[in-house]
Write a protein that holds these residues in place. Structure first.
Motif, PDB file in Angstrom:
ATOM      1  N   ASP A 244      -7.672   3.393   9.736  1.00 16.61           N
ATOM      2  CA  ASP A 244      -8.490   4.161   8.798  1.00 16.61           C
ATOM      3  C   ASP A 244      -9.510   5.021   9.548  1.00 16.61           C
ATOM      4  OD1 ASP A 244      -9.261   5.045   6.344  1.00 16.61           O
ATOM      5  OD2 ASP A 244     -10.470   3.295   5.850  1.00 16.61           O
ATOM      6  N   THR A 245      -9.042   5.679  10.608  1.00 22.72           N
ATOM      7  CA  THR A 245      -9.855   6.568  11.434  1.00 22.72           C
ATOM      8  C   THR A 245      -8.964   7.721  11.898  1.00 22.72           C
ATOM      9  OG1 THR A 245      -9.292   5.312  13.413  1.00 22.72           O
ATOM     10  CG2 THR A 245     -11.352   4.715  12.304  1.00 22.72           C
ATOM     11  N   GLU A 246      -9.542   8.690  12.574  1.00 23.73           N
ATOM     12  CA  GLU A 246      -8.748   9.787  13.139  1.00 23.73           C
ATOM     13  C   GLU A 246      -7.853   9.209  14.237  1.00 23.73           C
ATOM     14  OE1 GLU A 246      -7.121  13.436  13.988  1.00 23.73           O
ATOM     15  OE2 GLU A 246      -8.369  12.900  12.277  1.00 23.73           O
ATOM     16  N   PRO A 247      -6.551   9.449  14.159  1.00 26.16           N
ATOM     17  CA  PRO A 247      -5.639   8.879  15.153  1.00 26.16           C
ATOM     18  C   PRO A 247      -5.886   9.420  16.558  1.00 26.16           C
ATOM     19  CG  PRO A 247      -4.435   9.607  13.218  1.00 26.16           C
ATOM     20  CD  PRO A 247      -5.841  10.135  13.087  1.00 26.16           C
TER      21      PRO A 247
ATOM     22  N   TRP B 279      -4.197  10.853  18.851  1.00 21.52           N
ATOM     23  CA  TRP B 279      -2.886  11.483  19.006  1.00 21.52           C
ATOM     24  C   TRP B 279      -2.423  11.555  20.462  1.00 21.52           C
ATOM     25  CZ3 TRP B 279      -0.127  11.746  14.840  1.00 21.52           C
ATOM     26  CH2 TRP B 279      -0.747  11.909  13.600  1.00 21.52           C
TER      27      TRP B 279
ATOM     28  N   TRP C 241      -9.937  -0.568  10.764  1.00 24.39           N
ATOM     29  CA  TRP C 241     -10.488   0.631  11.388  1.00 24.39           C
ATOM     30  C   TRP C 241     -10.277   0.677  12.893  1.00 24.39           C
ATOM     31  CZ3 TRP C 241     -14.819   3.872   9.306  1.00 24.39           C
ATOM     32  CH2 TRP C 241     -14.856   3.840   7.910  1.00 24.39           C
TER      33      TRP C 241
ATOM     34  N   TYR D 258       4.338  12.393   7.689  1.00 23.97           N
ATOM     35  CA  TYR D 258       3.215  11.948   8.501  1.00 23.97           C
ATOM     36  C   TYR D 258       3.537  10.533   8.965  1.00 23.97           C
ATOM     37  CZ  TYR D 258      -1.428  10.479   9.828  1.00 23.97           C
ATOM     38  OH  TYR D 258      -2.496  10.025  10.538  1.00 23.97           O
TER      39      TYR D 258
ATOM     40  N   GLU E 129       3.200  15.249  13.296  1.00 22.01           N
ATOM     41  CA  GLU E 129       2.082  15.504  14.204  1.00 22.01           C
ATOM     42  C   GLU E 129       2.385  14.999  15.616  1.00 22.01           C
ATOM     43  OE1 GLU E 129      -0.497  17.103  12.959  1.00 22.01           O
ATOM     44  OE2 GLU E 129       0.102  16.913  10.863  1.00 22.01           O
TER      45      GLU E 129
ATOM     46  N   ARG F 205      -5.005  19.176  21.200  1.00 19.50           N
ATOM     47  CA  ARG F 205      -5.431  18.468  19.983  1.00 19.50           C
ATOM     48  C   ARG F 205      -6.891  18.576  19.861  1.00 19.50           C
ATOM     49  NH1 ARG F 205      -3.974  17.517  15.713  1.00 19.50           N
ATOM     50  NH2 ARG F 205      -2.183  16.468  15.066  1.00 19.50           N
TER      51      ARG F 205
END
Length: 120
Positions: A24-27, A29, A69, A100, A104, A120
């Protein structure tokens, strides 16, 4: 699913990295793409690992109001994946390349394997 000890040793770090895409956070990448790029698996197999092994175990976290998280417990994650009986029998009707998080992640893996630095 049944995996030999050698397969588990190769897949475990990949499962852990791919599960970070469902937090539940920005991956992260680039870190996940780097782990995938280092693996011995071809792009289609990485896609199968994501959608057949990792996604069924952790995808509900993206819908949870109080989701995980920081990181999934690694032992829990591996035991859940290993204890699954078979590959999923149902697939969403649109191509997985558009789903998704694969849409990405795939270009980043390809860029790393080609020696390019992903942006990114």
């Amino acid at each position: 699913m049944r995996f030999s000890p050698d397969e588990l040793a190769i897949r475990r770090p990949l499962w852990i990295a791919l599960s970070d895409l469902y937090l539940d956070t920005e991956p992260p990448w680039n870190r996940v793409a780097a782990q995938c790029a280092r693996s011995p698996f071809a792009i289609p197999e990485l896609q199968r690992i994501l959608f057949d092994e990792v996604h069924p175990v952790v995808h509900l976290n993206l819908w949870s109001a109080a989701g995980v998280w920081e990181a999934f417990d690694e032992d829990w994650l591996v035991s859940r994946i290993v204890s699954r009986r078979r590959k999923p029998w149902f697939r969403l009707p649109w191509p997985e390349d558009r789903r998704y998080p694969w849409r990405e992640l795939k270009p980043l893996i390809i860029a790393l394997r080609q020696g390019d630095e992903p942006v990114r």
